[in-house]
Structures are given as structure tokens and as C-alpha cells.
Design a protein around this motif. Structure first.
Motif, short mmCIF file in Angstrom:
data_model
loop_
_atom_site.label_atom_id
_atom_site.label_comp_id
_atom_site.label_asym_id
_atom_site.label_seq_id
_atom_site.Cartn_x
_atom_site.Cartn_y
_atom_site.Cartn_z
N ILE A 318 0.84 -1.19 0.00
CA ILE A 318 0.00 0.00 0.00
C ILE A 318 0.88 1.25 0.00
O ILE A 318 1.87 1.33 0.73
CB ILE A 318 -0.93 0.00 1.23
N ILE A 319 0.51 2.22 -0.84
CA ILE A 319 1.30 3.44 -1.02
C ILE A 319 0.48 4.66 -0.61
O ILE A 319 -0.71 4.76 -0.93
CB ILE A 319 1.73 3.59 -2.49
N ASP A 320 1.10 5.58 0.10
CA ASP A 320 0.49 6.87 0.43
C ASP A 320 0.87 7.85 -0.67
O ASP A 320 2.00 8.35 -0.72
CB ASP A 320 1.00 7.35 1.79
N LYS A 322 0.05 10.82 -1.16
CA LYS A 322 0.32 12.19 -0.72
C LYS A 322 1.81 12.42 -0.52
O LYS A 322 2.34 13.50 -0.82
CB LYS A 322 -0.44 12.48 0.57
N LYS A 323 2.51 11.39 -0.05
CA LYS A 323 3.95 11.50 0.15
C LYS A 323 4.69 11.54 -1.18
O LYS A 323 5.76 12.13 -1.29
CB LYS A 323 4.45 10.33 1.00
N ILE A 350 -7.08 13.79 -2.07
CA ILE A 350 -5.73 13.77 -1.49
C ILE A 350 -4.82 14.81 -2.13
O ILE A 350 -4.03 15.47 -1.45
CB ILE A 350 -5.11 12.36 -1.66
N TYR A 420 -5.53 1.11 -7.98
CA TYR A 420 -6.49 1.53 -6.96
C TYR A 420 -7.50 0.42 -6.76
O TYR A 420 -8.22 0.03 -7.67
CB TYR A 420 -7.20 2.81 -7.40
N GLN A 424 -7.64 1.75 -1.64
CA GLN A 424 -6.21 1.84 -1.36
C GLN A 424 -5.44 1.91 -2.67
O GLN A 424 -5.89 1.42 -3.71
CB GLN A 424 -5.72 0.62 -0.56
#
Length: 471
Positions: A318-320, A322-323, A350, A420, A424
Motif C-alpha cells: 500500500i502506497i500513500d 500524498k507522500k 488527497i 487503486y 487503497q
């Protein structure tokens, strides 16, 4: 007006069949009886229907006979009761108040019509047409959906003479069944309605689609969301069976060869990409057709094809996003408009300032134009994308590519690709682009060779069809 027997096949659809029945009870055409054929549901469907809709007759099959066997159970009941017309409905449709009236009026005016179907509108986009009947295109080994993805209009009152209509809303003249026979239960599910309509045309009856008769149905692309599933097994196996049954001579040879080449090519690329799930689905379909293993599938299917969701979960972390803070994002083509909307909304929530480009077929933009997508890039199919527009897209310097779901044979043209799924974003392992192109070219060559070499073995397959004639 003549009395109609409405037949709905249900399997574990307690949560959806009630809406169908409620819409049926609002029909302006009142001379009908409703029969629900339940395919051994385990979700309490039978008790629910009996308690909620006491006027509905429920026939219980001892096991799941599929859509084909379920409809045949209901049709046999209607034949014994001598109804002039039978209306087949899926358990997840909503019918317009005048839908049955429009069908009966057309049938009553022309005794040569054996089957009449409705205009099917998309449940997810109620003003957009999925089809008004379908024409077969054996030259291209495919089908043409009439008025597909066009906006509905009240000005169209035409009755289209077509090759087939979908069994999600199909009115059949009972007397014609005595000549043509019941639905072929070798299909179990998928292309059974196509086969039946083609058989009616062979029997000298017309098949029509009536624009004034409207129903709403979740389209199959939305249901599958592009995922490899049991539907791919049935559609592959049954398409070969349909060709075997309804084509002859050189046309049959060309259609089977082209289909086999396509399926072997897909199987080869799945194998090269270590996608055992997809490989097993398609290899089982081709093998079962060759060995005449038709009808429903046994437990062997689930052993060979484990749950897709568990495999998807293992495809990346899983990747964020926003970062990552991408400035320019490309979203890959999606067969599911609802999934496409979800991924765009998730990105906007996001990363409100990100520039979003969407690669999509021109006639599918209608469900996305309100989302503030910066650019729609016309998508005209994988061949054009991979070999003519690949470098052009790559030069656009996208920071991130996102797929609304995981596809299985994509060439990486982005610096980074995510999938997606279930709210997630998952990392997709990057592959070497040159290697992927080489794999695709190799799979095409292998598919063409195997399709040609093995054609005689498939072309000569013989199947029994006579057991579904009305005695």
C-alpha cells in the motif's frame, strides 16, 4: 390483451431481486403472472420472496442450473400453463412501467416475430444506452451493440430487426418455442441468449429490439470491473461453442482460428508474466471446449482458479500517494465508469492541485466530465496505444500512472504505476518496457501459430444439441 408469464431466475440475490419485483408490480400492463425460479439459493431468497411478494410463484431447483437451466425450468412451467407469451428477466433489472406493454404491442402486430427485447439502459448512468439489440459480425468475429453508449432520446420509436437481444429482458412467443426448442443448457451462463435468438432466426422467426420498451441493468463491464473471473471462463468457452454451432465452412474455420489465436496469445502472455490465475481461467476454457465439457463447472474450477482478491493483495504494498506528491498523473483506461469515478475522486481528495489526464474511449467520457479532469486522451484500443502512441505518452513526463484496477498485460510507460483497489493505492512492480513489448510480440506469434496448427482438432468437434427440443 394476452396473458404473460414473467420468469425471473434468482441465485443468492435476495438483496437485489426485491427491487426487480417491485418495479414489475408497477407495470401498466396488468395481465401477467410472475414466476421466480430459484437456483438453490443459500441466502434466504426463497423465504424472503414468499413473505414479501405473496402473489409471486416460486419454483425451487434442487441445485444451481445456471441462468439457462433456471429459465428452462420456468419456460417448461409456462408451456404447461399455455401462456401466449413468456417474458424473461434478470433478477437485477428495473423495468419501465410501459416496458412490457410496448413489447406485447409489437409482437401482436407481427406474427412473424418470435422474440422481442428491450432497450437496455445503464443502471449506473440511467440516460445512457447499453444496447438496443445486437448484430453479429462474423467477419470480425465479434458483435455490434446497437446505439451502444449513446444518450437516450424520447424521439426514437424504432423497432430494430437484430440478430439477438439480451435475456435480461426478452419476450418470446410461446408457440414458436415448440418449433425452436428450449435454451441450450450446454451454456449454463453467458451467450445462451445469443444462441437462442440465432436459433429462432434459423427457425424462420424475426428477432427485434423495441426502443419504446426500456429497462435498466448493471452493465457487465461494471459487474466485472475488468477483472479476470468465472465470467471470462464461460465467455471464452461458450464463444467457441457458439461459433461451432452457428457457423459453417470457411466462416467457421476462420472464426475458430482467430478466436484460438487470440486465446492462446492471452494465455502465453499471462504465463510469461507469472499470472497463474488468468492463465488457468483461459486454459481451462479452451480445454473444456475441446473435450466437450460444457454446462456448469465443478469443484475443479475453484481448485484451478483461487480467489482473485487474495492474488491482488499479494501484488504490491500500500502506497500513500500524498507522500509521492505527483504533479501530473495519467489514469489508464477503465471498463468500469464507477471505478474510474472512485479513483478520480480519491486523487482529488488527497491531491486537489494535481493535473489529471485520463486515457479513455471517446464514447465513455459521459460519466466523467463533471470531475474536473484536466485532459481526456482518446484511446482507440491496445494495439494503437502500445505501438503508435506509446512514445508520445512517454514524452509527456507523467509522474505517476494509476489503474482503477489491476490489468494483466500492460506495458509500463510511467515512472511509477499504482493500482487503486478497495480504497487503497497499491504499488505495481515495474517491468522493463522493451521486455514487455517483446513478450507481447512473441505471444502474438505463438497464438497465431498454435491457432493455425491446432485448428483441425477444434474444427471437427461434434456436440449434441437435440436434447433441448420441446417434447
Amino acid at each position: 390483451m394476452p396473458k404473460v408469464c414473467i420468469i425471473i431466475v434468482n441465485w443468492n440475490g435476495k438483496d437485489i431481486v426485491s427491487k426487480t419485483l417491485e418495479s414489475v408490480m408497477q407495470l401498466t400492463y396488468k395481465d401477467f403472472d410472475v414466476v421466480v425460479v430459484d437456483n438453490a439459493s443459500s441466502d434466504g431468497s426463497v423465504e424472503f420472496i414468499k413473505n414479501r411478494f405473496s402473489e409471486v410463484k416460486v419454483i425451487m431447483n434442487k441445485k444451481n442450473l445456471g441462468g439457462t437451466g433456471g429459465f428452462n425450468t420456468g419456460i417448461r412451467h409456462a408451456l404447461k400453463k399455455k401462456y401466449p407469451y413468456i417474458w424473461l428477466l434478470d433478477n437485477d433489472v428495473i423495468v419501465d412501467r410501459d416496458s412490457l406493454l410496448s413489447l406485447v404491442e409489437v409482437m401482436e402486430k407481427d406474427s412473424g416475430i418470435g422474440i422481442a427485447g428491450s432497450k437496455i439502459l445503464q443502471m449506473e448512468n440511467p440516460d445512457i444506452i447499453w444496447e438496443v439489440g445486437v448484430k453479429m459480425d462474423w467477419n470480425k468475429v465479434g458483435r455490434v451493440l446497437i446505439n451502444h453508449n449513446m444518450k437516450d432520446t424520447t424521439d426514437d420509436h424504432r423497432v430494430y430487426e437484430v440478430d439477438h437481444v439480451a435475456a435480461c429482458s426478452l419476450l418470446v412467443r410461446t408457440s414458436s418455442i415448440n418449433k425452436v426448442g428450449l435454451m441450450d443448457e450446454n451454456y449454463f451462463w453467458c451467450f445462451d441468449d445469443v444462441d437462442w435468438c440465432l436459433s429462432f432466426k434459423k427457425g424462420g422467426f424475426k428477432v427485434v429490439a423495441v426502443s419504446d420498451s426500456k429497462i435498466w441493468h448493471p452493465n457487465f463491464e461494471e459487474k466485472s470491473k475488468g477483472k479476470i473471473s468465472k465470467r471470462n471462463y464461460f465467455s471464452t468457452r461458450n464463444w467457441l461453442y457458439l461459433i461451432q454451432k452457428h457457423t459453417n465452412g470457411f466462416q467457421k474455420m476462420r472464426c475458430i482460428r482467430k478466436t484460438l489465436a487470440r486465446e492462446f496469445s492471452a494465455m502465453f502472455i499471462y504465463k510469461l508474466n507469472d499470472n497463474e490465475y488468468a492463465y488457468r481461467i483461459f486454459s481451462m476454457a479452451v480445454k473444456d471446449f475441446f473435450f466437450a465439457k460444457l454446462g456448469g463447472v465443478t469443484g475443479d474450477f475453484d481448485k484451478a482458479a483461487p480467489e482473485l482478491k487474495s492474488e491482488l493483495k499479494s501484488m504490491g504494498k500500500i502506497i500513500d500517494i500524498k507522500k509521492l506528491n505527483p504533479r501530473k498523473i495519467l489514469i489508464y483506461p477503465s471498463t468500469s465508469i464507477s471505478d474510474a469515478r472512485k479513483v478520480v475522486n480519491a486523487i482529488r481528495n488527497i491531491l486537489p492541485d494535481a493535473e489529471i489526464h485520463f486515457l479513455i474511449e471517446e464514447n465513455r467520457k459521459f460519466g466523467l466530465t463533471d470531475l474536473g479532469i484536466n485532459t481526456f486522451i482518446p484511446y482507440k484500443g491496445p494495439t494503437r496505444l502500445y505501438f503508435l502512441e506509446l512514445l508520445k505518452l512517454r514524452r509527456n513526463s507523467y509522474d505517476l500512472g494509476i489503474m482503477p484496477y489491476k490489468t494483466f498485460s500492460d506495458i509500463d510507460i510511467m515512472k511509477r504505476i499504482l493500482r487503486y483497489e478497495d480504497d487503497q493505492f497499491y504499488e505495481i512492480e515495474r517491468n522493463n518496457m522493451v521486455l514487455q513489448i517483446t513478450k507481447m510480440l512473441l505471444s502474438t506469434v505463438v497464438g497465431e501459430l498454435l491457432g493455425t496448427i491446432l485448428l483441425p482438432f477444434w474444427w471437427t468437434r461434434k456436440f449434441a444439441h437435440s436434447e433441448y427440443l420441446v417434447k
